[in-house]
Design an enzyme around this catalytic site. Structure first.
Site, PDB file in Angstrom:
ATOM      1  N   GLN A  54     -40.297 -15.255  13.725  1.00 32.97           N
ATOM      2  CA  GLN A  54     -41.644 -14.682  13.858  1.00 32.97           C
ATOM      3  C   GLN A  54     -42.358 -15.314  15.069  1.00 32.97           C
ATOM      4  O   GLN A  54     -41.701 -15.608  16.055  1.00 32.97           O
ATOM      5  CB  GLN A  54     -42.455 -14.853  12.565  1.00 32.97           C
ATOM      6  N   LYS A  91     -32.348 -13.332  22.107  1.00 33.59           N
ATOM      7  CA  LYS A  91     -31.607 -13.415  23.366  1.00 33.59           C
ATOM      8  C   LYS A  91     -31.728 -14.811  23.985  1.00 33.59           C
ATOM      9  O   LYS A  91     -30.752 -15.375  24.484  1.00 33.59           O
ATOM     10  CB  LYS A  91     -32.142 -12.357  24.350  1.00 33.59           C
ATOM     11  N   LYS A 101     -36.736 -13.859  21.167  1.00 30.33           N
ATOM     12  CA  LYS A 101     -36.178 -15.197  20.894  1.00 30.33           C
ATOM     13  C   LYS A 101     -34.669 -15.144  20.679  1.00 30.33           C
ATOM     14  O   LYS A 101     -33.956 -16.077  21.033  1.00 30.33           O
ATOM     15  CB  LYS A 101     -36.836 -15.811  19.647  1.00 30.33           C
ATOM     16  N   ARG A 151     -43.738  -0.579  17.392  1.00 32.55           N
ATOM     17  CA  ARG A 151     -44.605  -1.740  17.563  1.00 32.55           C
ATOM     18  C   ARG A 151     -45.874  -1.349  18.310  1.00 32.55           C
ATOM     19  O   ARG A 151     -45.836  -0.488  19.197  1.00 32.55           O
ATOM     20  CB  ARG A 151     -43.875  -2.830  18.354  1.00 32.55           C
ATOM     21  N   THR A 159     -47.261 -13.875   8.310  1.00 31.37           N
ATOM     22  CA  THR A 159     -46.162 -14.027   7.375  1.00 31.37           C
ATOM     23  C   THR A 159     -46.482 -15.239   6.483  1.00 31.37           C
ATOM     24  O   THR A 159     -47.534 -15.858   6.630  1.00 31.37           O
ATOM     25  CB  THR A 159     -44.812 -14.143   8.118  1.00 31.37           C
ATOM     26  N   GLY A 200     -35.648 -10.288  12.889  1.00 38.09           N
ATOM     27  CA  GLY A 200     -34.525  -9.522  13.416  1.00 38.09           C
ATOM     28  C   GLY A 200     -34.252 -10.016  14.819  1.00 38.09           C
ATOM     29  O   GLY A 200     -35.010  -9.740  15.735  1.00 38.09           O
ATOM     30  N   HIS A 201     -33.218 -10.813  14.977  1.00 41.71           N
ATOM     31  CA  HIS A 201     -32.925 -11.377  16.295  1.00 41.71           C
ATOM     32  C   HIS A 201     -31.771 -10.602  16.929  1.00 41.71           C
ATOM     33  O   HIS A 201     -30.653 -10.616  16.432  1.00 41.71           O
ATOM     34  CB  HIS A 201     -32.595 -12.868  16.165  1.00 41.71           C
ATOM     35  N   ASP A 239     -41.085 -10.997  17.764  1.00 37.90           N
ATOM     36  CA  ASP A 239     -40.380 -10.003  18.581  1.00 37.90           C
ATOM     37  C   ASP A 239     -40.455 -10.300  20.077  1.00 37.90           C
ATOM     38  O   ASP A 239     -40.380  -9.392  20.904  1.00 37.90           O
ATOM     39  CB  ASP A 239     -40.915  -8.573  18.329  1.00 37.90           C
ATOM     40  N   GLU A 240     -40.603 -11.555  20.442  1.00 38.53           N
ATOM     41  CA  GLU A 240     -40.725 -11.910  21.862  1.00 38.53           C
ATOM     42  C   GLU A 240     -39.386 -11.893  22.584  1.00 38.53           C
ATOM     43  O   GLU A 240     -39.343 -12.038  23.814  1.00 38.53           O
ATOM     44  CB  GLU A 240     -41.351 -13.313  22.022  1.00 38.53           C
ATOM     45  N   VAL A 242     -35.779  -4.760  12.386  1.00 34.58           N
ATOM     46  CA  VAL A 242     -35.493  -4.780  10.948  1.00 34.58           C
ATOM     47  C   VAL A 242     -35.949  -3.489  10.280  1.00 34.58           C
ATOM     48  O   VAL A 242     -35.211  -2.864   9.535  1.00 34.58           O
ATOM     49  CB  VAL A 242     -36.203  -5.989  10.278  1.00 34.58           C
ATOM     50  N   ARG A 299     -39.973   0.198  12.625  1.00 36.25           N
ATOM     51  CA  ARG A 299     -41.356   0.636  12.832  1.00 36.25           C
ATOM     52  C   ARG A 299     -41.735   0.554  14.313  1.00 36.25           C
ATOM     53  O   ARG A 299     -41.349  -0.403  14.997  1.00 36.25           O
ATOM     54  CB  ARG A 299     -42.330  -0.275  12.068  1.00 36.25           C
TER      55      ARG A 299
HETATM   56  P1  IMP Z   1     -43.701 -10.399   5.894  1.00 33.07           P
HETATM   57  O1  IMP Z   1     -43.174 -11.532   6.715  1.00 33.07           O
HETATM   58  O2  IMP Z   1     -42.638  -9.380   5.558  1.00 33.07           O
HETATM   59  O3  IMP Z   1     -44.459 -10.877   4.697  1.00 33.07           O
HETATM   60  O4  IMP Z   1     -44.765  -9.581   6.784  1.00 33.07           O
HETATM   61  C1  IMP Z   1     -46.013 -10.147   7.159  1.00 33.07           C
HETATM   62  C2  IMP Z   1     -46.401  -9.730   8.570  1.00 33.07           C
HETATM   63  O5  IMP Z   1     -45.532 -10.373   9.493  1.00 33.07           O
HETATM   64  C3  IMP Z   1     -46.266  -8.230   8.835  1.00 33.07           C
HETATM   65  O6  IMP Z   1     -47.277  -7.854   9.743  1.00 33.07           O
HETATM   66  C4  IMP Z   1     -44.917  -8.114   9.496  1.00 33.07           C
HETATM   67  O7  IMP Z   1     -44.827  -6.972  10.307  1.00 33.07           O
HETATM   68  C5  IMP Z   1     -44.899  -9.393  10.319  1.00 33.07           C
HETATM   69  N1  IMP Z   1     -43.542  -9.882  10.596  1.00 33.07           N
HETATM   70  C6  IMP Z   1     -42.700 -10.524   9.764  1.00 33.07           C
HETATM   71  N2  IMP Z   1     -41.549 -10.822  10.385  1.00 33.07           N
HETATM   72  C7  IMP Z   1     -41.663 -10.392  11.637  1.00 33.07           C
HETATM   73  C8  IMP Z   1     -40.803 -10.452  12.789  1.00 33.07           C
HETATM   74  O8  IMP Z   1     -39.689 -10.976  12.779  1.00 33.07           O
HETATM   75  N3  IMP Z   1     -41.300  -9.887  13.918  1.00 33.07           N
HETATM   76  C9  IMP Z   1     -42.534  -9.330  13.985  1.00 33.07           C
HETATM   77  N4  IMP Z   1     -43.359  -9.262  12.947  1.00 33.07           N
HETATM   78  C10 IMP Z   1     -42.941  -9.784  11.788  1.00 33.07           C
END
Ligand code: IMP
Length: 493
Positions: A284, A79, A77, A365, A299, A101-102, A74-75, A360, A363
């Site tokens: 990620q 943009k 990326k 942050r 992840t 989610g970009h 979520d940095e 996505v 939630r």
């Molecule tokens: P998963 O990728 O759905 O298995 O989730 C594993 C962990 O990675 C959880 O803490 C998610 O919130 C985090 N995560 C997965 N994708 C993203 C992303 O695009 N941005 C931020 N956190 C992510």
């Protein structure tokens, strides 16, 4: 402009001792003391012309650049990739799935892309989904529909690896059951079936995109996997698998996706051979990487720059440079250690100002101060040579800004990022306190218009880390961007 930024380190924008006061006194042995780190940084700081080797390779300016998240995702990326994509021919994604989610905003339109690389929004650019990505064809079809509704034609421009693994509804079902069974130890996943799909890939009973193109083979594989999964699901979680209509639905989607499917390693390597430029879009972030993140709160894929090689079939010698994206502060979603997490009240302010809610899942942050130990680690693991700092404007009203410059573990300074999440959860951050600029940077496009103290903040980061700040984002719009002159990053555009 960051040429100026760097020069100003030693002149007007340098923080006075009173301005840059430490909150926790640094020990002489800390290894993170500001004086030591600035000296270290000065030795490594970017000078224009330092990368002539890169420029001269093959008698042309090579452009094969990775953009990677330097924190917990979520940095911003999306943009950054969208901005850079205008200067590249191919934009390729190597890992993750629709857990990402970009977000890209331009001309008043907001796009959230989860699977398709942001480059698709730029006319004439090629977008590539690599073999390291896990693909839910239902999600991909929905994204294609959204793009079509916005008049974005992907014909001949979107390429999907035949080796990418598929996500099935049973992956989501099993993930939900597994998260529930973990109770307090839950990871807080995005519930998209990402982890179980990668589990199947590694356990060697995954089904791949290419299998969709051969209905008999696909049905046979799916039947075998379903029989096994159903038995596991019933025995472990006491629920049967719901698989009605799945094979037909996936085969139908396979036909829709057929024109996109190919061997994308061949595609990208041929493109590079032909002198085309490629931007690799990370998903990620470093601290969510399966090997180098805060395991197990990560992840299930390689979110670091190395993931480009394994997830796209591109050799390391073909990659020229890596840009690391960081916010001016830190966020994370889901569970796991977060040393610089802010107390509730401060976190709420930053969350509201930065609109820090998952693109996505929606939630909220978790928010915290910028952690330079994390960035130092990310620079090493990814080979980052240029930093992009996003969301600078979120600090516009901040009176004082804290920056973590070191960790202490049980009273002893730590020199490296601990491997165990349990140890990271127990570190005490050491902070430097910097003055806020308390004026508007929102939407600023010219470095010369940044307040002096905002420049000082960026210089503090750059000097501490010994890496240039090549780009600054001052708002969600494409145009709210500063490209720093005389930096490595500026030569990519
Ligand atoms: P998963 O990728 O759905 O298995 O989730 C594993 C962990 O990675 C959880 O803490 C998610 O919130 C985090 N995560 C997965 N994708 C993203 C992303 O695009 N941005 C931020 N956190 C992510």
């Amino acid at each position: 402009m960051c040429g100026c930024l760097h020069r100003e380190v030693f002149t007007g924008a340098t923080l006075s001792p009173a301005e840059g006061k430490k909150k926790v006194p640094a020990s002489e042995e800390a290894g993170y003391s500001t004086a030591r780190c600035v000296a270290f940084a000065v030795a490594r700081v970017f000078r224009p012309g330092d990368f002539t080797a890169m420029q001269s390779r093959g008698d042309r300016l090579m452009k094969s650049i990775v953009v990677v998240g330097a924190q917990w995702g979520d940095e911003g990326k999306g943009k950054v990739v969208d901005y850079l994509a205008g200067s590249f021919d191919y934009i390729a994604r190597c890992a993750g799935g629709h857990n990402a989610g970009h977000t890209v905003i331009y001309d008043g339109n907001r796009f959230v892309l989860q699977l398709i690389p942001c480059g698709i929004l730029r006319p004439g650019k090629h977008a590539v989904i690599g073999s390291g990505v896990v693909v839910d064809p239902v999600a991909l079809a929905a994204e294609l529909d959204t793009l079509a509704k916005s008049g974005i034609d992907v014909t001949g421009r979107l390429h999907l690896s035949n080796r990418a693994h598929l996500i099935f509804p049973y992956h989501r079902q099993m993930e939900k059951a597994a998260e529930a069974a973990r109770g307090a130890w839950k990871i807080g996943t995005t519930s998209r079936g990402i982890g179980p799909a990668y589990e199947d890939k590694m356990a060697r009973h995954g089904i791949r995109v290419g299998d969709l193109l051969n209905p008999a083979r696909f049905r046979e594989k799916l039947e075998r996997v379903i029989a096994e999964k159903d038995a596991v699901c019933r025995a472990t979680y006491g629920v049967p698998l719901d698989t009605a209509g799945m094979a037909e639905q996936y085969l139908e989607l396979g036909e829709r996706l057929r024109p996109l499917i190919s061997d994308v390693s061949v595609l990208i390597n041929h493109a590079l051979d032909a002198g085309r430029s490629v931007l690799f879009e990370g998903a990620q972030g470093t601290m969510l990487d399966i090997d180098f993140g805060t395991y197990p709160y990560v992840t299930s894929s390689n979110a670091i720059s190395g993931g480009v090689c394994t997830g796209l079939g591109v050799g390391p010698t073909r990659i020229d440079a890596v840009a690391g994206v960081t916010k001016a502060y830190t966020t994370r979603v889901g569970s796991g250690p977060f040393p610089t997490e802010m107390p509730d009240l401060e976190a709420t302010e930053v969350r509201d100002r930065g609109k820090e809610y998952g693109a996505v899942t929606g939630r909220p942050r978790r928010c915290g101060w910028l952690d330079l130990v994390v960035l130092q680690y990310a620079i090493r693991i990814n080979g980052i040579s240029s930093l992009v700092v996003t969301k600078l404007d979120v600090f516009d009203t901040q009176k004082e800004i804290q920056v973590c410059i070191g960790y202490h573990y049980k009273g002893t300074p730590l020199r490296e990022m601990p491997a165990a999440a349990e140890d990271l959860a127990e570190v005490t951050p050491e902070y430097a306190t910097l003055p806020g600029w308390q004026s508007v940077t929102y939407g600023v496009q010219d470095a010369a218009k940044l307040p002096r103290l905002a420049v000082a903040y960026l210089k503090f980061i750059s000097d501490f880390l010994g890496v240039e700040v090549g780009m600054i984002s001052t708002g969600p719009d494409r145009d709210a961007t500063i490209v720093c002159a005389a930096t490595q990053l500026a030569t990519w555009i």
